[in-house]
Design an enzyme around this catalytic site. Structure first.
Site, short mmCIF file in Angstrom:
data_model
loop_
_atom_site.label_atom_id
_atom_site.label_comp_id
_atom_site.label_asym_id
_atom_site.label_seq_id
_atom_site.Cartn_x
_atom_site.Cartn_y
_atom_site.Cartn_z
CG PHE A 21 -0.33 -9.18 8.74
CD1 PHE A 21 -0.03 -9.85 9.93
CD2 PHE A 21 -0.05 -9.81 7.53
CE1 PHE A 21 0.56 -11.10 9.90
CE2 PHE A 21 0.53 -11.06 7.50
CZ PHE A 21 0.84 -11.71 8.69
N GLY A 46 -4.49 -0.58 6.95
CA GLY A 46 -3.77 -0.77 8.21
C GLY A 46 -4.55 -0.18 9.37
CG ASP A 66 -2.20 8.74 0.47
OD1 ASP A 66 -1.43 7.84 0.05
OD2 ASP A 66 -3.34 8.92 0.04
CE1 TYR A 158 -1.07 -6.22 -3.66
CE2 TYR A 158 -0.95 -8.47 -4.47
CZ TYR A 158 -0.57 -7.50 -3.56
OH TYR A 158 0.31 -7.82 -2.55
CB THR A 188 3.05 -13.38 4.73
OG1 THR A 188 4.17 -13.41 3.86
CG2 THR A 188 3.54 -13.23 6.17
#
Ligand code: UDP
Length: 331
Positions: A21, A46, A66, A158, A188
């Site tokens: 994105f 993605g 990758d 994360y 965002t």
């Protein structure tokens, strides 16, 4: 007003995670400014369709790659003067589905991206996150706050991945003199988010347009500060154009509860949807708002697009791209 782009021109940029994105918007903005762009992506979260409209443009290359594999350092051989490192699942739904890949992206992936920047003498920008603050005990969050992260909670894949990326980036800067900056992005949103990516804005818009109940986690009193994608791009490119190696918060100032976001989406879509309270994710942060004094003082950056306007634009995008119009209310 922020300038529409950077304060300097780049010759050739590498955007890792460029088919995501945010990455796809960055590729487009850089091309518009006359920069050649290599867009590298392993297409885990993605999508090639995000950059399809760029494929015929001069100076653009999509490279399926990758970054976690050491070989990527040789494959990505563009002699870059800018490396924007975004490659990592970013939505909670994605990183919970791909915990090991997320940790690899923040460790081996970031190391390889840094090696490329170091090799080429490029400016490097790590896309970090407000999640490094965890469930913050300081409000609003300033860059010198160390955070409150559960290292063994589900989100740690994360949070710790990004914290490790920040440590790597800083170590490269200290040890090797790499020109490596860090931005911490706060929620965002905008066009090109996947309708099924699980994050609050696309989920609520999709549900409202389909006349389904909006799934509000917990009692919906937790807050987020949404930042429209154009503002995020401006902030990122301003930090890239600076020589700052300090982390810089880039995020919106309009803090809203999740319930307020749901109600606003219902109002702006004209949907008949209602809200439905669902279980709150484990360790879901309670309050989040960036202190953006540093970005303002250092770079003259502050968000320009109010969240209602940003939501309107995002709703228009979902209306235009969705096969389904707003359906009848769910009764
Ligand atoms: N959320 C929600 N309903 C959804 C998706 C998310 O209420 O369908 C809540 C989530 O629990 C969190 C906030 O919205 O409190 C923002 O979640 P998101 O996944 O967008 O990103 P986060 O800020 O947690 O990384």
């Amino acid at each position: 007003m922020n300038s529409p782009g950077t304060d300097r021109r780049w010759r050739r940029a590498l955007v890792t995670g460029g088919a995501g994105f945010l990455g796809s918007h960055l590729c487009e903005r850089l091309l518009d400014e006359g920069t050649e762009v290599d867009c590298a992506d392993n297409l885990l979260s993605g999508s090639r369709s995000n950059v399809e409209h760029l494929e015929d443009r001069a100076g653009f290359r999509f490279i399926a790659c990758d970054l976690v594999r050491a070989h990527s350092v040789e494959v990505l051989d563009g002699r870059y003067d800018l490396v924007l490192h975004l490659a990592c699942p970013a939505s909670p739904a994605d990183y919970l589905a791909y915990p090991l890949e997320t940790l690899d992206a923040g460790s081996a992936g970031t190391r390889h991206a840094l090696q490329i920047a170091e090799r080429d003498g490029a400016r490097f920008l790590l896309t970090s996150t407000s999640e490094v603050y965890g469930d913050p005990l300081m409000h609003p969050q300033r860059e010198d706050y160390w955070g409150n992260v559960n290292p063994v909670g589900p989100r740690s894949v994360y949070d710790e991945s990004k914290r490790f990326s920040e440590a790597l980036s800083t170590a490269f800067a200290r040890r090797l003199g790499t020109n490596a900056g860090i931005v911490r992005l706060f929620n965002t949103y905008g066009p090109r988010m996947r309708a099924d990516d699980g994050r609050v804005v696309p989920t609520f818009i999709r549900q409202a347009l389909n006349g389904e109940p909006l799934t509000v986690a917990g009692d919906g009193t937790q807050t987020r500060s949404l930042c429209y994608v154009e503002d995020t791009l401006d902030g990122m490119l301003k930090v890239a154009a600076s020589r700052s190696v300090r982390p810089v918060n880039i995020g919106g100032g309009d803090e809203a509860t999740v319930l307020e976001i749901a109600r606003k989406v219902i109002e702006l879509t004209g949907s008949q949807s209602e809200t439905r309270f669902v279980e709150r994710p484990v360790d879901d942060p309670e309050r989040r708002r960036p202190d953006t004094t540093l970005a303002h003082e250092l770079l003259g950056w502050q968000p320009q697009v109010p969240w209602l306007e940003g939501l309107r634009r995002t709703i228009d995008y979902f209306r235009d791209t969705s096969p389904q119009p707003v359906s009848a209310p769910a009764v």
